[in-house]
Design an enzyme around this catalytic site. Structure first.
Site, PDB file in Angstrom:
ATOM      1  N   ARG A  46       2.820  -4.138   0.586  1.00  0.00           N
ATOM      2  CA  ARG A  46       2.715  -2.680   0.547  1.00  0.00           C
ATOM      3  C   ARG A  46       1.592  -2.183   1.452  1.00  0.00           C
ATOM      4  NH1 ARG A  46       2.307   1.590  -4.494  1.00  0.00           N
ATOM      5  NH2 ARG A  46       0.407   0.501  -5.067  1.00  0.00           N
ATOM      6  N   GLN A  71       3.706   6.921  -2.615  1.00  0.00           N
ATOM      7  CA  GLN A  71       4.383   5.732  -3.111  1.00  0.00           C
ATOM      8  C   GLN A  71       4.200   5.648  -4.615  1.00  0.00           C
ATOM      9  OE1 GLN A  71       3.071   2.176  -1.142  1.00  0.00           O
ATOM     10  NE2 GLN A  71       4.005   2.704   0.811  1.00  0.00           N
ATOM     11  N   SER A  72       5.238   5.174  -5.297  1.00  0.00           N
ATOM     12  CA  SER A  72       5.166   4.998  -6.743  1.00  0.00           C
ATOM     13  C   SER A  72       4.317   3.782  -7.086  1.00  0.00           C
ATOM     14  CB  SER A  72       6.572   4.832  -7.327  1.00  0.00           C
ATOM     15  OG  SER A  72       7.372   5.961  -7.064  1.00  0.00           O
ATOM     16  N   ALA A  73       3.981   3.656  -8.368  1.00  0.00           N
ATOM     17  CA  ALA A  73       3.264   2.473  -8.837  1.00  0.00           C
ATOM     18  C   ALA A  73       4.153   1.244  -8.684  1.00  0.00           C
ATOM     19  CB  ALA A  73       2.836   2.655 -10.294  1.00  0.00           C
ATOM     20  N   TYR A  77       8.599   0.223  -8.909  1.00  0.00           N
ATOM     21  CA  TYR A  77       9.450  -0.448  -7.934  1.00  0.00           C
ATOM     22  C   TYR A  77      10.059  -1.722  -8.523  1.00  0.00           C
ATOM     23  CZ  TYR A  77       7.568   2.636  -4.314  1.00  0.00           C
ATOM     24  OH  TYR A  77       7.239   3.739  -3.555  1.00  0.00           O
TER      25      TYR A  77
END
Length: 366
Positions: A46, A71-73, A77
């Site tokens: 990431r 971005q999500s945690a 994902y």
């Protein structure tokens, strides 16, 4: 002395923070229950998809935001990846593709034969995603605009898997289901629930709640006349796609055509017929040899152009795949153990330094 103590303690904290981040990443990937996920998945870092001001936080299990970047945690994902049930060769649409990170994660599973489309509202993030994915093996297409501006009349605009990365009104599920193929899976936050929606082979719909979540809202404002179109994906053929056509009639039809091309016996033209897919008859006219075979050269060139470059590679055996996976995991474990030993040595050195500084503070005369 106190300033030295402060900076020494800060250094210790940063070491422990980096050490903990590695365990967070390891734990997140261990939570994926699918045993067939490729080892290359862990190679999608990431940090490579973050702007400079967010790189230090890239390996923490928390959402990242900076301007249009979002971005999500990591656990979100991981949860979505599990629910999508990805495999090689599937077509995927990522709504709110952002930096391209999760598109790259999914492409690591779908492979070079998969279709990877992303749509993102902000042009600067689309350019960012294109730049970050340009060196990867898989091919990606990212469009700038609203997903509701897609031209639904575009031929072939349907996907095996759809991931929605922004909070969506439940009333919009019908729109996304129009983009989903029969047998496909849609995963995304609708209202306050992360849903996994499955579309059956006959079009029947079933859904289940994965988790209670809170996402930034998806822009649902009217985008104007539908004008967004993805470029046609180049046709490709591979052993994996060939195996996907499991109908015996399809295999029989292929064999009949190949035998008609390779047969060298002379004679009057005759027809060789067999039953093709879905029960339709397939016929090949066989006559005297022409060149190297009876199928015209132009047809063979078209067929060869549709084959993937890996078509003639011998696939590794299951034992070879396991050996490679074991070697990669052993190498990763050795590196992790080496890093742990290095960090433990640094921590012990810092503890000793802190003890000496503390003693010097209590006994300055010494």
């Amino acid at each position: 002395i106190f300033s030295q103590l402060f900076f020494s303690a800060l250094f210790v904290w940063r070491c422990f923070s980096s050490f903990a981040s590695g365990f967070i990443m390891f734990g997140l990937f261990q939570c994926l229950r699918s045993s067939d996920l490729p080892p290359t998945l862990k190679g999608v870092d990431r940090r490579d998809f973050c702007p400079e001001d967010q790189k230090s936080q890239a390996h923490l299990d928390q959402p990242l935001r900076s301007g249009h970047f979002h971005q999500s945690a990591m656990h979100i994902y991981a949860m979505a990846l599990e629910a999508l049930e990805l495999r090689e060769g599937l077509s995927v649409l990522n709504v709110g593709s952002g930096s391209g990170y999760f598109s790259s994660v999914m492409a690591a599973v779908t492979g070079v034969t998969g279709v990877n489309h992303g749509i993102e509202l902000h042009e600067d993030m689309v350019e960012f995603a294109r730049q970050k994915t340009s060196g990867l093996k898989s091919e990606f297409q990212f469009l700038a605009g609203s997903v509701f501006g897609l031209d639904l009349t575009q031929p072939g605009l349907a996907y095996d898997r759809i991931y929605v990365g922004a909070g969506t009104c439940p009333s919009k599920k019908a729109f996304f289901l129009r983009l989903l193929k029969n047998g496909g899976i849609l995963v995304g936050p609708f209202g306050c629930e992360m849903l996994k929606i499955r579309k059956g082979d006959s079009g029947e719909i079933s859904s289940e709640v994965i988790a209670q979540v809170r996402f930034a809202p998806l822009d649902e404002s009217p985008p104007g006349p539908p004008a967004l179109r993805f470029s046609p994906q180049p046709l490709g053929w591979s052993p994996a796609k060939h195996r996907a056509f499991a109908l015996p009639s399809f295999h029989s039809g292929v064999k009949a055509v190949l035998r008609a091309h390779l047969r060298l016996s002379r004679g009057s033209p005759r027809a060789v017929s067999t039953m093709g897919p879905r029960g339709y008859p397939v016929a090949a006219v066989v006559g005297p040899p022409v060149g190297l075979g009876r199928i015209p050269r132009e047809v063979l060139l078209i067929v060869l152009s549709l084959m993937h470059r890996h078509w003639f590679e011998v696939p590794p055996s299951e034992a070879e795949v396991l050996r490679r996976r074991l070697a990669e995991e052993s190498q990763a474990r050795a590196k992790a153990e080496q890093r742990v030993a290095e960090l433990e040595g640094e921590v012990q050195s810092l503890h000793l330094r802190l003890a000496l500084l503390s003693r010097a503070a209590r006994h300055p005369a010494e």
